[in-house]
Design an enzyme around this catalytic site. Sequence first.
Site, PDB file in Angstrom:
ATOM      1  N   GLU B  48       0.508  -1.342  -0.109  1.00 44.53           N
ATOM      2  CA  GLU B  48       0.058   0.177  -0.219  1.00 44.53           C
ATOM      3  C   GLU B  48       1.286   1.041   0.047  1.00 44.53           C
ATOM      4  O   GLU B  48       1.676   1.551   1.510  1.00 44.53           O
ATOM      5  CB  GLU B  48      -0.708  -0.310   1.305  1.00 44.53           C
ATOM      6  CG  GLU B  48      -1.851  -1.046   1.277  1.00 44.53           C
ATOM      7  CD  GLU B  48      -2.393  -0.468   3.089  1.00 44.53           C
ATOM      8  OE1 GLU B  48      -2.467   0.144   3.663  1.00 44.53           O
ATOM      9  OE2 GLU B  48      -3.042  -1.602   3.358  1.00 44.53           O
ATOM     10  N   ASP B  59      -5.326   8.526  10.683  1.00 47.68           N
ATOM     11  CA  ASP B  59      -4.261   8.522  10.955  1.00 47.68           C
ATOM     12  C   ASP B  59      -4.019   8.636  12.410  1.00 47.68           C
ATOM     13  O   ASP B  59      -4.467   9.887  13.148  1.00 47.68           O
ATOM     14  CB  ASP B  59      -3.455   9.238  10.280  1.00 47.68           C
ATOM     15  CG  ASP B  59      -3.336   8.102   8.956  1.00 47.68           C
ATOM     16  OD1 ASP B  59      -3.380   6.759   9.339  1.00 47.68           O
ATOM     17  OD2 ASP B  59      -3.530   8.858   7.916  1.00 47.68           O
TER      18      ASP B  59
END
Lengths: 436, 265
Positions: B48, B59
């Site tokens: 990824e 995040d």
Amino acid sequence: MTSTYDADLLGYFGASGGQQWGGRFMPEALVAALDELTEAWRDAMADPSFVAEFEAILVDYAGTPSRLYHAERLSRRVGARILLKREDLNHTGAHKIRNVLGQALLTRRMGKTRVIAETGAGQHGVASATAAAYFGMDCTVYMGAVDTRRQALNVARMHLLGAKVVPVESGSATLKDAINEALRDWVASVDHTAYLFGTAAGPHPFPSMVRDFCRGIGDEARAQCLEQYGVLPDAVAACVGGGSNAIGLFTAFLDDEGVAIHGFEPGGEGVDTPRHAATIHAGASGVLHGARTYVLQDEDGQTIESHSISAGLDYPGVGPQHAHLSAIGRATYTPVTDAEAMEAMALLSRTEGIIPAIESAHALAGALRVAERLGQEKGPEATVLVNLSGRGDKDMGTAIEYFGLGDPDRVTAEPVGEVPGDTTGAGEGSGAGEQL
Amino acid sequence: MSVATAFERARAEGRAALVGYLPAGFPDVEFSIEAIRCMVDSGCDVIEVGLPYSDPVMDGPTIQAAAQQALEGGTRTTDVLRTVEAVAATGTPTVVMTYWNPVERYGVDRFAADLASAGGAGLITPDLTPDSAAGWTAAADVHDLDKIFLVAPSSTDARIAMTTAACRGFVYATAVMGVTGARASSSDLAGPLVARTRATTDLPVCVGLGVSHGDQAAEVAAFADGVIVGSAFVRTLLDHADDRAAGLSALAGLTADLADGVRRG
């Protein structure tokens, strides 16, 4: 209560044709909570007992309805009738108390015990801490580290009200990063925590729900204007950062075709410079904080840091319903610079003895432009209704710095007195206003 | 090229796949390519490539710091595509993980076309759910790209079914309610979520969020088709910011440990 200006069931404004605004661009982890909130909000707004309790709290605790005040000296100055919706007189000093009391009441109805909020200058944080204290809930407020230093007094207020204030160091350490951090908290705490979003932006249902809780501003003002003057205003005006006070005012007038609707965006140091927050004027369609709206962004879609002298307007996005109202031409959005806003702040202080928040001073500065034009077209009966969304106490630090106030030599040498161009005063164009 | 080949191979070997994440441009574009190739050489089955974004709400601090560093270094969307091209050239299926606005700004169809021509396999979209993804779904189908959406412990069964029906490649199961970042212990929410997801689809189900070493990977590999690791790789590079050779060596060691873990699960 539904109108053609409302969002569809998925939260899109303009769904019937053309560009769609709003919606819900959010992590899957939060979708269940947003669905639950949407259902609870719709259910509550249809429940007369909820609506009645909200009304009662607004009246008894927040001090609504706020007055609609005819600013006569200011009106004579511009040649048109200026009406001020005095949201600055509400408890905690701004319209924001309406939104947080509504959301906190809904939180209690949903059985949640903790609230979180983001704040820029601290006004929404103080309002959230106030509502949490009123309802006996735990409260955590996320605030950019830069802002906690600039707004130490509001941090202290939140502490006194029993809230926890978390300085956010990530990103640019300002409002947008505080929203990011609050969303991160919410992903991990969503089973027992409600996010009291501070403006009419974000993912569905926040833009519509915050509007519902703030729309009393316009509903009251419209009725007051009809009762006191027998007419609707020719124009209404409000400042637009995220746009909660503006949508709260505008909603009541959307179907009144004869009423022009004006939003005034923070033009900062000028929209031809990089230092502004005029999102609709200078931004491009994009997705920020869960909604499709106008966003200040670079050519790669990275959010650009905004600037405004008014922390409450310093946001690189805008509520999606404003994007829609602008796109379809029902409302006009125009920038007002820092300097114009500060001039209006001083002007209202001197002519009416009202020190407005710098946010509200943007609305006033823009409204005066509209009023002068309308006055020339229609004469002194032309009426402009301005939302004075908050009081200026919190902005005295900025005002001291901007105007050089508080220096004893200055006060004795240049007493702040006559207003240039005030027909009740000494005469036109003395130029003293330039030295404020 | 779809990620399907990587999962078929892992399945044939009777193990879970190791899916490794690193943001493009961290600490700079060339070194991120070198670091990702190192992860490929050391045992990652799928890569990824993260597109650094200014407002990464899903995040935690580790990936935020990496994204910020990449952006401050001037990383552009075109650099992300260049990184994909360099990594895909190794033959390892490579997907992009990105928040939505940069794709919308680039142009959804243009992004899909350029991603496909760079050899990218598809897109993971953490803040785009299938019910808001009509434009992306159409573009992905035109350009034969994988569409990887997320399911969460809070997802209803109906939403899981809706999501997996829209996925191609694999399904990304977020194992904890929270942001990305290494965690000491795996979540007890992961197993039930994978089971509920499997009930709706034959696609591989990969579990992400929190895995940082081989033993955790083995634990997750026991019930998932793939183990996704991100923050632990980023942390390794952050911890060796002053010595890139040591960083690569540590990255290889971590990848090998995780690759061993997915074979023990």
